[in-house]
Scaffold this motif. Structure first.
Motif, PDB file in Angstrom:
ATOM      1  N   LYS A 146       0.624  -1.482  -0.260  1.00  0.00           N
ATOM      2  CA  LYS A 146       0.044  -0.104  -0.295  1.00  0.00           C
ATOM      3  C   LYS A 146       1.090   0.982   0.165  1.00  0.00           C
ATOM      4  O   LYS A 146       1.237   1.515   1.264  1.00  0.00           O
ATOM      5  CB  LYS A 146      -0.711   0.436   1.184  1.00  0.00           C
ATOM      6  CG  LYS A 146      -1.990   0.976   1.040  1.00  0.00           C
ATOM      7  CD  LYS A 146      -3.375   0.725   2.125  1.00  0.00           C
ATOM      8  CE  LYS A 146      -4.052   1.254   1.897  1.00  0.00           C
ATOM      9  NZ  LYS A 146      -4.470   1.090   0.612  1.00  0.00           N
ATOM     10  N   ILE A 147       1.229   1.482  -1.254  1.00  0.00           N
ATOM     11  CA  ILE A 147       2.481   2.823  -1.394  1.00  0.00           C
ATOM     12  C   ILE A 147       1.713   4.207  -0.473  1.00  0.00           C
ATOM     13  O   ILE A 147       2.338   5.066  -0.204  1.00  0.00           O
ATOM     14  CB  ILE A 147       2.322   3.047  -2.526  1.00  0.00           C
ATOM     15  CG1 ILE A 147       3.106   1.522  -3.303  1.00  0.00           C
ATOM     16  CG2 ILE A 147       3.091   3.960  -2.849  1.00  0.00           C
ATOM     17  CD1 ILE A 147       3.285   1.763  -4.483  1.00  0.00           C
ATOM     18  N   SER A 148       0.477   4.252  -0.684  1.00  0.00           N
ATOM     19  CA  SER A 148      -0.295   5.481  -0.448  1.00  0.00           C
ATOM     20  C   SER A 148      -2.152   5.041  -0.408  1.00  0.00           C
ATOM     21  O   SER A 148      -2.191   4.218  -0.476  1.00  0.00           O
ATOM     22  CB  SER A 148      -0.090   6.594  -1.497  1.00  0.00           C
ATOM     23  OG  SER A 148      -0.707   6.694  -2.597  1.00  0.00           O
ATOM     24  N   ASP A 149      -2.568   6.576  -0.164  1.00  0.00           N
ATOM     25  CA  ASP A 149      -4.687   6.308  -0.470  1.00  0.00           C
ATOM     26  C   ASP A 149      -4.829   5.553  -1.399  1.00  0.00           C
ATOM     27  O   ASP A 149      -5.703   4.722  -1.576  1.00  0.00           O
ATOM     28  CB  ASP A 149      -4.468   7.029   0.853  1.00  0.00           C
ATOM     29  CG  ASP A 149      -4.022   7.577   1.835  1.00  0.00           C
ATOM     30  OD1 ASP A 149      -3.886   6.423   2.731  1.00  0.00           O
ATOM     31  OD2 ASP A 149      -4.873   8.710   2.662  1.00  0.00           O
ATOM     32  N   LYS A 150      -4.453   5.622  -1.836  1.00  0.00           N
ATOM     33  CA  LYS A 150      -5.106   6.007  -3.628  1.00  0.00           C
ATOM     34  C   LYS A 150      -3.651   5.068  -4.203  1.00  0.00           C
ATOM     35  O   LYS A 150      -3.888   4.696  -5.686  1.00  0.00           O
ATOM     36  CB  LYS A 150      -4.744   7.444  -4.426  1.00  0.00           C
ATOM     37  CG  LYS A 150      -5.403   8.934  -3.306  1.00  0.00           C
ATOM     38  CD  LYS A 150      -5.154  10.144  -4.238  1.00  0.00           C
ATOM     39  CE  LYS A 150      -5.969  11.073  -3.357  1.00  0.00           C
ATOM     40  NZ  LYS A 150      -6.185  12.249  -4.116  1.00  0.00           N
ATOM     41  N   VAL A 151      -2.702   4.198  -4.039  1.00  0.00           N
ATOM     42  CA  VAL A 151      -1.590   3.499  -4.972  1.00  0.00           C
ATOM     43  C   VAL A 151      -2.031   2.256  -4.407  1.00  0.00           C
ATOM     44  O   VAL A 151      -0.971   2.059  -2.703  1.00  0.00           O
ATOM     45  CB  VAL A 151      -0.482   4.274  -4.672  1.00  0.00           C
ATOM     46  CG1 VAL A 151      -0.080   3.235  -5.968  1.00  0.00           C
ATOM     47  CG2 VAL A 151      -0.945   5.758  -5.839  1.00  0.00           C
ATOM     48  N   THR A 152      -2.410   1.330  -4.604  1.00  0.00           N
ATOM     49  CA  THR A 152      -1.996  -0.332  -4.488  1.00  0.00           C
ATOM     50  C   THR A 152      -1.337  -1.039  -5.327  1.00  0.00           C
ATOM     51  O   THR A 152      -1.883  -0.839  -6.235  1.00  0.00           O
ATOM     52  CB  THR A 152      -2.948  -1.188  -3.668  1.00  0.00           C
ATOM     53  OG1 THR A 152      -2.843   0.123  -2.604  1.00  0.00           O
ATOM     54  CG2 THR A 152      -2.769  -1.707  -2.389  1.00  0.00           C
ATOM     55  N   GLN A 162       6.696 -18.570  -7.366  1.00  0.00           N
ATOM     56  CA  GLN A 162       7.669 -17.379  -8.696  1.00  0.00           C
ATOM     57  C   GLN A 162       6.928 -16.528  -8.984  1.00  0.00           C
ATOM     58  O   GLN A 162       5.597 -16.470  -8.857  1.00  0.00           O
ATOM     59  CB  GLN A 162       7.873 -18.815 -10.196  1.00  0.00           C
ATOM     60  CG  GLN A 162       9.109 -19.572  -9.614  1.00  0.00           C
ATOM     61  CD  GLN A 162       9.134 -20.860 -11.549  1.00  0.00           C
ATOM     62  OE1 GLN A 162       7.932 -20.438 -11.859  1.00  0.00           O
ATOM     63  NE2 GLN A 162      10.059 -21.411 -11.407  1.00  0.00           N
ATOM     64  N   ASP A 163       8.593 -15.317  -9.080  1.00  0.00           N
ATOM     65  CA  ASP A 163       7.169 -13.897  -9.640  1.00  0.00           C
ATOM     66  C   ASP A 163       6.317 -14.407 -10.791  1.00  0.00           C
ATOM     67  O   ASP A 163       7.518 -14.557 -11.273  1.00  0.00           O
ATOM     68  CB  ASP A 163       8.808 -12.703  -9.064  1.00  0.00           C
ATOM     69  CG  ASP A 163       8.406 -13.088  -7.683  1.00  0.00           C
ATOM     70  OD1 ASP A 163       9.330 -12.316  -7.407  1.00  0.00           O
ATOM     71  OD2 ASP A 163       7.647 -12.854  -7.442  1.00  0.00           O
ATOM     72  N   ILE A 164       5.701 -13.506 -11.206  1.00  0.00           N
ATOM     73  CA  ILE A 164       4.577 -13.631 -12.596  1.00  0.00           C
ATOM     74  C   ILE A 164       4.499 -12.932 -12.808  1.00  0.00           C
ATOM     75  O   ILE A 164       3.806 -12.544 -14.193  1.00  0.00           O
ATOM     76  CB  ILE A 164       3.681 -15.233 -12.203  1.00  0.00           C
ATOM     77  CG1 ILE A 164       2.799 -14.698 -11.713  1.00  0.00           C
ATOM     78  CG2 ILE A 164       4.279 -16.069 -12.267  1.00  0.00           C
ATOM     79  CD1 ILE A 164       1.150 -15.979 -11.978  1.00  0.00           C
ATOM     80  N   GLY A 165       3.479 -11.754 -11.875  1.00  0.00           N
ATOM     81  CA  GLY A 165       3.753 -10.225 -12.676  1.00  0.00           C
ATOM     82  C   GLY A 165       2.679  -9.573 -10.837  1.00  0.00           C
ATOM     83  O   GLY A 165       3.160  -9.958 -10.369  1.00  0.00           O
ATOM     84  N   LYS A 166       2.210  -8.512 -12.073  1.00  0.00           N
ATOM     85  CA  LYS A 166       1.672  -7.359 -10.874  1.00  0.00           C
ATOM     86  C   LYS A 166       0.972  -6.762 -10.754  1.00  0.00           C
ATOM     87  O   LYS A 166       0.157  -6.673 -12.080  1.00  0.00           O
ATOM     88  CB  LYS A 166       2.685  -6.790 -10.492  1.00  0.00           C
ATOM     89  CG  LYS A 166       2.576  -5.092  -9.008  1.00  0.00           C
ATOM     90  CD  LYS A 166       3.828  -4.398  -8.764  1.00  0.00           C
ATOM     91  CE  LYS A 166       4.714  -5.197  -8.184  1.00  0.00           C
ATOM     92  NZ  LYS A 166       5.925  -3.870  -7.797  1.00  0.00           N
ATOM     93  N   ILE A 167      -0.330  -6.605 -10.351  1.00  0.00           N
ATOM     94  CA  ILE A 167      -1.456  -5.609 -10.051  1.00  0.00           C
ATOM     95  C   ILE A 167      -1.361  -4.332  -9.582  1.00  0.00           C
ATOM     96  O   ILE A 167      -0.944  -4.720  -7.996  1.00  0.00           O
ATOM     97  CB  ILE A 167      -2.752  -6.665 -10.208  1.00  0.00           C
ATOM     98  CG1 ILE A 167      -2.667  -7.362 -11.045  1.00  0.00           C
ATOM     99  CG2 ILE A 167      -4.104  -5.123 -10.249  1.00  0.00           C
ATOM    100  CD1 ILE A 167      -4.323  -8.726 -10.694  1.00  0.00           C
ATOM    101  N   THR A 168      -1.738  -3.232 -10.352  1.00  0.00           N
ATOM    102  CA  THR A 168      -1.620  -2.078  -9.288  1.00  0.00           C
ATOM    103  C   THR A 168      -2.784  -0.489  -9.793  1.00  0.00           C
ATOM    104  O   THR A 168      -3.325  -1.150 -10.866  1.00  0.00           O
ATOM    105  CB  THR A 168      -0.362  -1.067  -9.914  1.00  0.00           C
ATOM    106  OG1 THR A 168       1.172  -2.169  -9.882  1.00  0.00           O
ATOM    107  CG2 THR A 168      -0.059  -0.064  -9.669  1.00  0.00           C
TER     108      THR A 168
END
Length: 223
Positions: A146-152, A162-168
């Motif tokens: 949770k980077i900020s109130d608006k960004v996760t 294994q790391d396969i990706g990310k959702i932002t």
């Protein structure tokens, strides 16, 4: 007269103070001596360091401070059955194309994301993603940042950890990309939970078609 003046100048010169005799005692080591030593040790086996060469071809070692590989999941994997992160909604095609300014999208790629489920996910939760072609990919939530109130950001792993990706998620925009076990790459983009999920191959095909279509309008001028 010159001799007398010279003698007075020599007498007025400040003589150096005698140097204290250095004893055989050794100064005590600093309280943080162990910490200072440990900071100087570079572990060349650490993956955060990459070998490079300088302009003369000599190997150098530079720390990559941005390296942040997901740690192995400590929590037990919790498979959420009957829960889908998105649902396919072909009827939203025109709405999505208008809102995102994309002229071409496959009908089968239009989705509506379950935002409530996304925000409720915890580390260790597992879902099965269904692709537009019907293929399935099980993913595990490896990390939630949770980077900020608006960004996760949600880091994704497969069942082999294994790391396969990310959702932002940034405000109303949700974007993501991930690789399936079959090595296919998929991309997700929704605005206010409505958008598209499609493969990298399809995105490249769409772009090529758009380029060809736009170039046809100027074919007469080119000839």
């Amino acid at each position: 007269m010159n001799a007398t003046e010279s003698l007075e100048m020599v007498e007025n010169i400040k003589q150096p103070e005698p140097v204290e005799t250095i004893s055989d005692e050794i100064a005590e080591k600093p309280a943080n001596f162990a910490l200072l030593i440990s900071e100087e040790i570079v572990n060349t086996e650490d993956e955060r360091y990459v070998a490079e060469e300088d302009i003369e071809g000599n190997p150098l070692l530079h720390g990559n401070r941005s390296y942040q590989a997901s740690q192995p999941i400590i929590a037990e994997i919790n498979l959420l059955t009957g829960e889908d992160l998105w649902h396919y909604k072909p009827n939203l095609l025109d709405k999505v194309k208008k809102e995102q300014g994309i002229p071409m999208l496959p009908l089968e790629s239009i989705v509506e994301i379950n935002d409530e489920l996304l925000t409720d996910l915890k580390v260790g939760d597992s879902l099965v993603f269904t692709m537009p072609n019907g293929a399935e990919q099980q993913i595990v939530i490896a990390k939630i940042n949770k980077i900020s109130d608006k960004v996760t950001a949600w880091d994704l792993q497969n069942t082999q950890r294994q790391d396969i990706g990310k959702i932002t998620q940034i405000n109303d925009l949700t974007e993501g990309s991930f690789i399936t076990d079959s090595k296919d790459e998929y991309h997700l983009r929704t605005v206010k939970n409505k958008g598209w999920l499609t493969s990298k191959k399809q995105l490249i095909s769409n772009n090529n078609e758009a380029v060809n279509r736009n170039s046809e309008a100027y074919s007469d001028l080119i000839e």
